[in-house]
Motif scaffolding. Structure first.
Motif, PDB file in Angstrom:
ATOM      1  N   LYS A  18      60.946  87.760  35.152  1.00 16.73           N
ATOM      2  CA  LYS A  18      60.546  89.095  34.738  1.00 16.73           C
ATOM      3  C   LYS A  18      59.466  89.001  33.661  1.00 16.73           C
ATOM      4  O   LYS A  18      59.455  88.073  32.856  1.00 16.73           O
ATOM      5  N   THR A  19      58.590  89.986  33.646  1.00 16.15           N
ATOM      6  CA  THR A  19      57.574  90.016  32.594  1.00 16.15           C
ATOM      7  C   THR A  19      58.185  90.618  31.335  1.00 16.15           C
ATOM      8  O   THR A  19      59.183  91.341  31.389  1.00 16.15           O
ATOM      9  N   THR A  20      57.593  90.335  30.213  1.00 16.29           N
ATOM     10  CA  THR A  20      58.121  90.850  28.940  1.00 16.29           C
ATOM     11  C   THR A  20      57.182  91.890  28.344  1.00 16.29           C
ATOM     12  O   THR A  20      57.073  92.014  27.130  1.00 16.29           O
ATOM     13  N   ASP A  21      56.489  92.619  29.204  1.00 15.84           N
ATOM     14  CA  ASP A  21      55.638  93.692  28.715  1.00 15.84           C
ATOM     15  C   ASP A  21      55.754  94.864  29.684  1.00 15.84           C
ATOM     16  O   ASP A  21      56.372  94.770  30.732  1.00 15.84           O
ATOM     17  N   GLY A  22      55.199  95.975  29.290  1.00 19.17           N
ATOM     18  CA  GLY A  22      55.250  97.152  30.149  1.00 19.17           C
ATOM     19  C   GLY A  22      56.267  98.165  29.675  1.00 19.17           C
ATOM     20  O   GLY A  22      57.018  97.938  28.723  1.00 19.17           O
ATOM     21  N   PRO A  23      56.301  99.312  30.326  1.00 16.88           N
ATOM     22  CA  PRO A  23      57.172 100.410  29.893  1.00 16.88           C
ATOM     23  C   PRO A  23      58.667 100.089  29.994  1.00 16.88           C
ATOM     24  O   PRO A  23      59.449 100.530  29.164  1.00 16.88           O
ATOM     25  N   VAL A  24      59.054  99.314  30.996  1.00 18.38           N
ATOM     26  CA  VAL A  24      60.475  98.980  31.142  1.00 18.38           C
ATOM     27  C   VAL A  24      60.941  98.117  29.970  1.00 18.38           C
ATOM     28  O   VAL A  24      62.041  98.308  29.432  1.00 18.38           O
ATOM     29  N   GLU A  25      60.102  97.187  29.546  1.00 14.56           N
ATOM     30  CA  GLU A  25      60.450  96.325  28.411  1.00 14.56           C
ATOM     31  C   GLU A  25      60.540  97.137  27.119  1.00 14.56           C
ATOM     32  O   GLU A  25      61.422  96.910  26.292  1.00 14.56           O
ATOM     33  N   ILE A  26      59.677  98.114  26.947  1.00 15.43           N
ATOM     34  CA  ILE A  26      59.717  98.972  25.758  1.00 15.43           C
ATOM     35  C   ILE A  26      61.020  99.772  25.725  1.00 15.43           C
ATOM     36  O   ILE A  26      61.684  99.873  24.692  1.00 15.43           O
TER      37      ILE A  26
END
Length: 64
Positions: A18-26
């Motif tokens: 999984k990436t650690t950026d983007g709206p879901v991470e926020i």
């Protein structure tokens, strides 16, 4: 980033991390901080309830 691992049937499978950026991470970080704040508040309330409260009467003094 991609990882490869062997399946039970002998074939190779690949998984993408999984990436650690983007709206879901926020949103995840906001939820994490809210959960932490609620837990901290609950612990503080429990500690305050555990503090013994003594009544101080007027005119009454304790001698050392």
């Amino acid at each position: 980033m991609e990882s490869r691992y062997w399946r039970a049937d002998g074939s190779v499978a690949a998984a993408t991390a999984k990436t650690t950026d983007g709206p879901v991470e926020i949103i995840r970080l906001f939820k994490l901080s809210k959960t932490s704040a609620v837990k901290s508040r609950s612990m503080t309330i429990s500690q305050l309830k555990a503090v013994p409260v003594t009544e101080r009467r007027r005119g009454s003094r304790r001698s050392g």
